[in-house]
Design a protein around this motif. Structure first.
Motif, PDB file in Angstrom:
ATOM      1  N   LEU A  19       0.553  -6.896  -7.150  1.00 20.06           N
ATOM      2  CA  LEU A  19      -0.603  -8.028  -6.243  1.00 20.06           C
ATOM      3  C   LEU A  19       0.470  -9.271  -6.635  1.00 20.06           C
ATOM      4  O   LEU A  19       0.038 -10.145  -5.630  1.00 20.06           O
ATOM      5  CB  LEU A  19      -2.282  -7.318  -6.369  1.00 20.06           C
ATOM      6  N   VAL A  58       0.715  -0.772  -0.047  1.00 18.87           N
ATOM      7  CA  VAL A  58      -0.039  -0.023  -0.073  1.00 18.87           C
ATOM      8  C   VAL A  58       1.011   1.209   0.037  1.00 18.87           C
ATOM      9  O   VAL A  58       0.877   1.549  -0.869  1.00 18.87           O
ATOM     10  CB  VAL A  58      -1.088  -0.052   1.064  1.00 18.87           C
ATOM     11  N   TYR A  64      -1.404   3.366 -13.695  1.00 17.18           N
ATOM     12  CA  TYR A  64      -0.945   2.843 -12.497  1.00 17.18           C
ATOM     13  C   TYR A  64      -2.112   1.857 -12.052  1.00 17.18           C
ATOM     14  O   TYR A  64      -2.030   0.351 -11.094  1.00 17.18           O
ATOM     15  CB  TYR A  64      -1.935   4.097 -11.297  1.00 17.18           C
ATOM     16  N   ARG A 116       2.110   6.267  -7.062  1.00 12.83           N
ATOM     17  CA  ARG A 116       1.111   7.449  -7.687  1.00 12.83           C
ATOM     18  C   ARG A 116       1.835   8.821  -7.601  1.00 12.83           C
ATOM     19  O   ARG A 116       1.262   9.403  -8.518  1.00 12.83           O
ATOM     20  CB  ARG A 116      -0.045   6.422  -6.551  1.00 12.83           C
ATOM     21  N   PHE A 154       2.915   1.631  -3.269  1.00 16.58           N
ATOM     22  CA  PHE A 154       2.349   2.288  -4.642  1.00 16.58           C
ATOM     23  C   PHE A 154       1.425   3.715  -4.339  1.00 16.58           C
ATOM     24  O   PHE A 154       1.482   4.775  -5.804  1.00 16.58           O
ATOM     25  CB  PHE A 154       0.633   1.055  -4.691  1.00 16.58           C
ATOM     26  N   ALA A 208      -0.561  -1.476 -10.019  1.00 18.83           N
ATOM     27  CA  ALA A 208      -0.125  -2.412  -9.382  1.00 18.83           C
ATOM     28  C   ALA A 208      -0.825  -3.273  -9.311  1.00 18.83           C
ATOM     29  O   ALA A 208      -1.022  -4.385  -8.287  1.00 18.83           O
ATOM     30  CB  ALA A 208      -2.527  -1.680  -8.597  1.00 18.83           C
TER      31      ALA A 208
END
Lengths: 107, 271, 228
Positions: free
Chosen positions: C122, C100, C114, C107, C103, C118
């Motif tokens: 993941l 998190v 993006y 960003r 990311f 992501a």
């Protein structure tokens, strides 16, 4: 009758201690003392286990004496702890009985 | 029943319970002579009276132990195990019933730990069979714990496997720990901070968590002080009295007279 | 459920290993900034490799630590799949928490696709956890496992991605999807190929974990257990 047996089961140990304040004695004679004191006949099967418990807890001391012209007997007498236990338990008992009497409104 | 018959039966009952009958029989005989009444009236049946007297002597409630009966909880048959070219176990048999304790003894390398691991199902023998009736608990000589978990977390984790709730598992674990002279496991920190002996206590508590029917203990008292070692045996006998089958690998021969049976794995000894 | 209990305890264990947590948090950052200068588009790929490496390391240590207690848990009544699924769940939770902030960093810091980023993060988490656990099952000690991890990461960075050997590396997909994330115009086939690779790798690694655990903790043929 049933109730009496239950009461007796609770105090037999202390009664045995009490019976020995008069002096040392052997099993059969202790039973006689208790019976004479109004507790009714005490069966050997009840008395001797109580004596053994008291001996294990150190409240009575026992030894074997050669009888006069008879078999040797095991004599029991109160130890110092036994005397002390009898005194304090006796006091507790008096309080307990007093309370029970009051609750049951025994005249 | 005549007096002599009654006294003879009474003496036999006492001897069966490993109590010297002489003094007790003499006292009963004297009483009967004094009272002149029938022994069944005075004392009741000789066996029952013997039990009551023995309880008074020992200060215990009536014996809970049952004689081994029925199917054994652990049955190991003809276990053979080879490592390379040497045979460690030569067709060993072991039968333990509910309410029985068996001690396994033998020199170093005689295969005691191996036999226990085979019975726990952790390694396979070269031949032979193990049958377990009920649930199984195993305590190795060391290990079996997680470095970074606290004692309470261990209790919850292992307890959940046996179906215990968190509160149940924690309560059971803490009670068992206290019986081994480890009073506050909840405040002890993570397992790697425990001393060796305390960590083994955790190991032992976890083995018994959830009340398994069979307990396999491999000298679990490593690092125990003398008091804890005695507490350990008290726990073994409590387990036995509760009807579990307990196997203890030990090299401390002093306790053997308290085990119900002994299996000696020293090569050459009778099985 | 018992899987949740296993997962909870595995999480507690990891959270107490300070060294591992610090590594997890900061090593990917170092990887990120190593490329932040001229070749900034490489940052995405490098940070995902860093995350993959440290999460695999955490999984390797978690798997090894569990080895002494898993036989006992089996005896206590756990099914083998409850044990490795619980551990995987804990490691994936750690991984998801980790990606998190990274990311968010990408960003705010870079101008790339993006959604693809992501996806890379993941998939990296998804693959890293069973990869580390599989290594712990196959290699007896942490040292060997760490050396293998080092080798994999190094090869990942250095090998030409078109070679067959490179395809066999578990994190190969991160380069594919990474290229899609930063190039303009980008070839959507890269996304497809990368995702397929990741899915296959994931399936293979989870199977390895399942098979090795099942073999190691199996009920042995010489035992018969009855309820009473």
């Amino acid at each position: 009758m049933e109730r009496r047996q239950q009461w007796l089961r609770g105090v037999l140990d202390l009664c045995v201690l009490g019976a020995l304040t008069r002096g040392e004695s052997y099993g059969y004679e202790i039973g006689q003392r208790l019976e004479a004191g109004g507790l009714g006949p005490i069966a050997g099967g009840t008395l001797y286990p109580a004596l053994l418990r008291l001996e294990r807890l150190g409240l009575v001391v026992a030894d074997w004496r050669a009888g006069d012209g008879g078999p040797s007997r095991k004599y029991y007498r109160l130890s110092a702890e036994g005397k002390a236990t009898l005194a304090s338990a006796g006091a507790d008992w008096a309080v307990f009985v007093g309370n029970v009497n009051a609750i049951m409104e025994v005249p | 029943m005549t007096v002599d018959d009654w006294l003879a039966a009474f003496a036999a009952e006492l001897r069966r319970r490993r109590v010297d009958p002489a003094a007790l029989v003499a006292e009963a005989a004297t009483h009967l002579r004094d009272s002149g009444r029938a022994p069944l009236q005075v004392f009741g049946p000789p066996a029952a009276y013997a039990v009551t007297l023995v309880d008074s002597l020992r200060g215990a409630t009536a014996e809970l132990r049952r004689a081994p009966s029925g199917e054994p909880r652990l049955e190991a048959t003809k276990i053979i195990k080879r490592y390379g070219r040497s045979t460690v176990l030569h067709g060993v048999d072991l039968r333990v019933h509910a309410g029985e304790t068996v001690a396994i003894i033998g020199a170093n390398g005689s295969g005691k730990s191996t036999l226990l691991r085979i019975c726990a199902g952790l390694i396979s023998p070269d031949s032979g069979h193990v049958r377990i009736r009920g649930t199984l608990g195993y305590c190795p000589q060391d290990g079996g714990t997680a470095d970074f978990l606290t004692a309470d977390e261990h209790f919850v984790l292992v307890g959940a496997g046996r179906g215990s709730s968190r509160t149940e598992a924690r309560a059971q674990g803490r009670t068992a720990a206290a019986a081994l002279d480890w009073p506050r496991p909840g405040t002890s920190g993570v397992a790697r901070q425990l001393s060796g002996g305390t960590r083994q206590k955790l190991n032992l508590v976890l083995a018994g968590l959830g009340d398994p029917d069979v307990l396999l203990l491999d000298e679990p008292y490593q690092g125990f002080d003398n008091g804890s070692y005695l507490d350990f045996w008290q726990q073994v006998w409590r387990w036995r009295d509760a009807g579990k089958a307990v196997v203890v690998v030990t090299h401390r021969l002093g306790e053997l007279d308290r085990a119900d049976a002994v299996l000696d794995l020293t090569p050459g000894s009778p099985r | 459920m018992r899987i949740l209990t296993v997962a909870e305890m595995a999480l507690r264990e990891i959270s107490r290993r300070r060294g591992v947590l610090i590594l997890l948090a900061l090593l990917p950052l170092a990887f990120y900034y190593s490329r932040r200068g001229e070749a900034y588009w490489q940052s995405v790929r490098f940070v995902s490799l860093g995350i993959g490496w440290t999460l695999s390391t955490a999984a390797l240590f978690a798997g090894n630590a569990a080895r002494t207690i898993e036989p006992r848990l089996r005896l206590s009544g756990y099914a083998t799949h409850e044990l490795y699924l619980g551990r995987l769940a804990a490691l994936w939770t750690v991984g998801l928490t980790l990606i998190v902030p990274y990311f968010l960093l990408i960003r705010l810091d870079l101008d790339v696709r993006y959604g693809a980023v992501a996806l890379i993060l993941l998939l990296t988490v998804a693959v890293a956890a069973p990869f580390g656990l599989a290594l712990s099952a196959l290699l007896p000690r942490e040292l060997e496992g760490m050396l293998v991890l080092l080798t994999v990461v190094a090869m990942q960075m250095m090998l030409d991605p078109e070679t067959t050997v490179a395809h066999a590396l578990p994190f190969w997909f991160s380069r594919e999807i990474g290229t899609y994330a930063i190039e303009n115009p980008a070839d959507p086939h890269l996304m497809t190929r990368g995702t397929i690779h990741a899915t296959i790798t994931l399936a293979v690694l989870i199977s390895m974990v399942a098979i090795t655990s099942t073999i190691r903790l199996r009920r042995r043929p010489h035992m018969s257990l009855a309820a009473q």
